[in-house]
Write a protein that holds these residues in place. Structure first.
Motif, PDB file in Angstrom:
ATOM      1  N   THR A 137      64.029  77.589  35.335  1.00 57.65           N
ATOM      2  CA  THR A 137      64.295  78.884  34.706  1.00 57.65           C
ATOM      3  C   THR A 137      65.767  79.014  34.329  1.00 57.65           C
ATOM      4  O   THR A 137      66.110  79.451  33.218  1.00 57.65           O
ATOM      5  CB  THR A 137      63.898  80.027  35.655  1.00 57.65           C
ATOM      6  N   ALA A 138      66.659  78.647  35.250  1.00 55.73           N
ATOM      7  CA  ALA A 138      68.091  78.714  34.965  1.00 55.73           C
ATOM      8  C   ALA A 138      68.471  77.768  33.835  1.00 55.73           C
ATOM      9  O   ALA A 138      69.274  78.114  32.955  1.00 55.73           O
ATOM     10  CB  ALA A 138      68.883  78.365  36.227  1.00 55.73           C
ATOM     11  N   GLN A 139      67.862  76.588  33.853  1.00 58.16           N
ATOM     12  CA  GLN A 139      68.139  75.612  32.797  1.00 58.16           C
ATOM     13  C   GLN A 139      67.668  76.128  31.455  1.00 58.16           C
ATOM     14  O   GLN A 139      68.379  76.013  30.446  1.00 58.16           O
ATOM     15  CB  GLN A 139      67.435  74.290  33.134  1.00 58.16           C
ATOM     16  N   ARG A 140      66.496  76.747  31.432  1.00 61.22           N
ATOM     17  CA  ARG A 140      65.952  77.259  30.168  1.00 61.22           C
ATOM     18  C   ARG A 140      66.801  78.411  29.639  1.00 61.22           C
ATOM     19  O   ARG A 140      67.041  78.511  28.427  1.00 61.22           O
ATOM     20  CB  ARG A 140      64.511  77.722  30.372  1.00 61.22           C
ATOM     21  N   GLU A 141      67.273  79.282  30.518  1.00 60.58           N
ATOM     22  CA  GLU A 141      68.128  80.389  30.090  1.00 60.58           C
ATOM     23  C   GLU A 141      69.450  79.871  29.529  1.00 60.58           C
ATOM     24  O   GLU A 141      69.955  80.380  28.527  1.00 60.58           O
ATOM     25  CB  GLU A 141      68.386  81.326  31.272  1.00 60.58           C
ATOM     26  N   THR A 142      70.002  78.839  30.176  1.00 61.22           N
ATOM     27  CA  THR A 142      71.258  78.265  29.685  1.00 61.22           C
ATOM     28  C   THR A 142      71.063  77.618  28.320  1.00 61.22           C
ATOM     29  O   THR A 142      71.907  77.765  27.418  1.00 61.22           O
ATOM     30  CB  THR A 142      71.791  77.221  30.683  1.00 61.22           C
ATOM     31  N   VAL A 143      69.958  76.899  28.167  1.00 55.95           N
ATOM     32  CA  VAL A 143      69.651  76.265  26.885  1.00 55.95           C
ATOM     33  C   VAL A 143      69.469  77.317  25.802  1.00 55.95           C
ATOM     34  O   VAL A 143      69.932  77.154  24.666  1.00 55.95           O
ATOM     35  CB  VAL A 143      68.396  75.382  27.002  1.00 55.95           C
ATOM     36  N   PHE A 144      68.806  78.416  26.156  1.00 51.92           N
ATOM     37  CA  PHE A 144      68.597  79.495  25.181  1.00 51.92           C
ATOM     38  C   PHE A 144      69.935  80.065  24.707  1.00 51.92           C
ATOM     39  O   PHE A 144      70.158  80.264  23.503  1.00 51.92           O
ATOM     40  CB  PHE A 144      67.755  80.609  25.810  1.00 51.92           C
ATOM     41  N   LYS A 145      70.843  80.329  25.647  1.00 52.23           N
ATOM     42  CA  LYS A 145      72.153  80.849  25.283  1.00 52.23           C
ATOM     43  C   LYS A 145      72.931  79.845  24.435  1.00 52.23           C
ATOM     44  O   LYS A 145      73.586  80.219  23.460  1.00 52.23           O
ATOM     45  CB  LYS A 145      72.943  81.191  26.548  1.00 52.23           C
ATOM     46  N   GLY A 146      72.842  78.563  24.813  1.00 51.41           N
ATOM     47  CA  GLY A 146      73.546  77.533  24.058  1.00 51.41           C
ATOM     48  C   GLY A 146      72.999  77.387  22.652  1.00 51.41           C
ATOM     49  O   GLY A 146      73.763  77.271  21.679  1.00 51.41           O
TER      50      GLY A 146
END
Length: 210
Positions: A137-146
């Motif tokens: 989940t944290a990885q997906r949120e970071t990817v989304f922001k990036g």
């Protein structure tokens, strides 16, 4: 038709066309300035600064533009393109193994189902599954922001390219207007130097033979 009249017609027409090209050039210059100012203001508001040269990683040093813009504040479309593709793109690839926000949705959903089932059965691996879910989940949120920031930067770059094309178009209009102006002036000079009774492509008189 008299040659002077023809010269005047072409010269006046050339002057009119030169004025038209000049007007188009001014419009294109205005659009180019707006695009450049807009991109500069929007990028400047983000307060993004490129990593200094001595702090670039080995992978980052492979990108020529990251070395070129090292330590600089982002203010131009080309800088935005470089940061989006070579910096953010590189880190997103390393972080998620090349997976996008959409790609990470499937493993996240699968882990949620596994966690729900583990909670119902009070499975021994519940804590491990919850940890995996939190990481994904944290990885997906970071990817989304990036990906969002990368998309915004590339949009700014595209907008700046419109400005650059407008600048090129304006230059072409100014050169065309200048050329037509010179030709029109030359035509006017020729018109007033041409005898008033001179004609253009007048038919030759037939010789009278005895």
């Amino acid at each position: 038709m008299k040659r002077r009249t023809l010269d005047l017609l072409f010269s006046i027409g050339g002057l009119g066309l030169a004025v038209l090209l000049l007007v188009v050039g001014v419009v294109l210059t205005t659009n180019a300035n707006f695009a450049n100012d807009y991109v500069r203001d929007q990028l400047g508001a983000q307060h993004i600064t490129f990593t200094p040269a001595d702090k670039l990683s080995d992978e980052e040093k492979k990108a020529d533009c990251l070395r070129e813009y090292a330590g600089q504040k982002m203010t131009t479309g080309k800088q935005a393109e470089c940061y989006a593709n070579e910096y953010i793109g590189l880190h997103l690839k390393n972080m998620a193994g090349g997976k996008t926000y959409a790609d990470l949705g499937e493993p996240q959903s699968a882990l949620r189902e596994q966690v729900a089932q583990a909670e119902q059965s009070n499975a021994a691996n519940l804590a491990d599954l919850q940890k995996q879910l939190a990481e994904v989940t944290a990885q997906r949120e970071t990817v989304f922001k990036g990906e969002t920031l990368r998309g915004l930067l590339l949009t700014s770059y595209g907008f700046s390219e419109f400005g650059r094309k407008a600048e090129q178009g304006a230059l072409a209009m100014y050169l065309g207007a200048g050329l037509l102006l010179l030709l029109s002036i030359a035509g006017l000079v020729h018109a007033f130097r041409t005898p008033a009774n001179a004609t253009f492509a007048a038919p030759e008189k037939e010789k009278v033979t005895n």
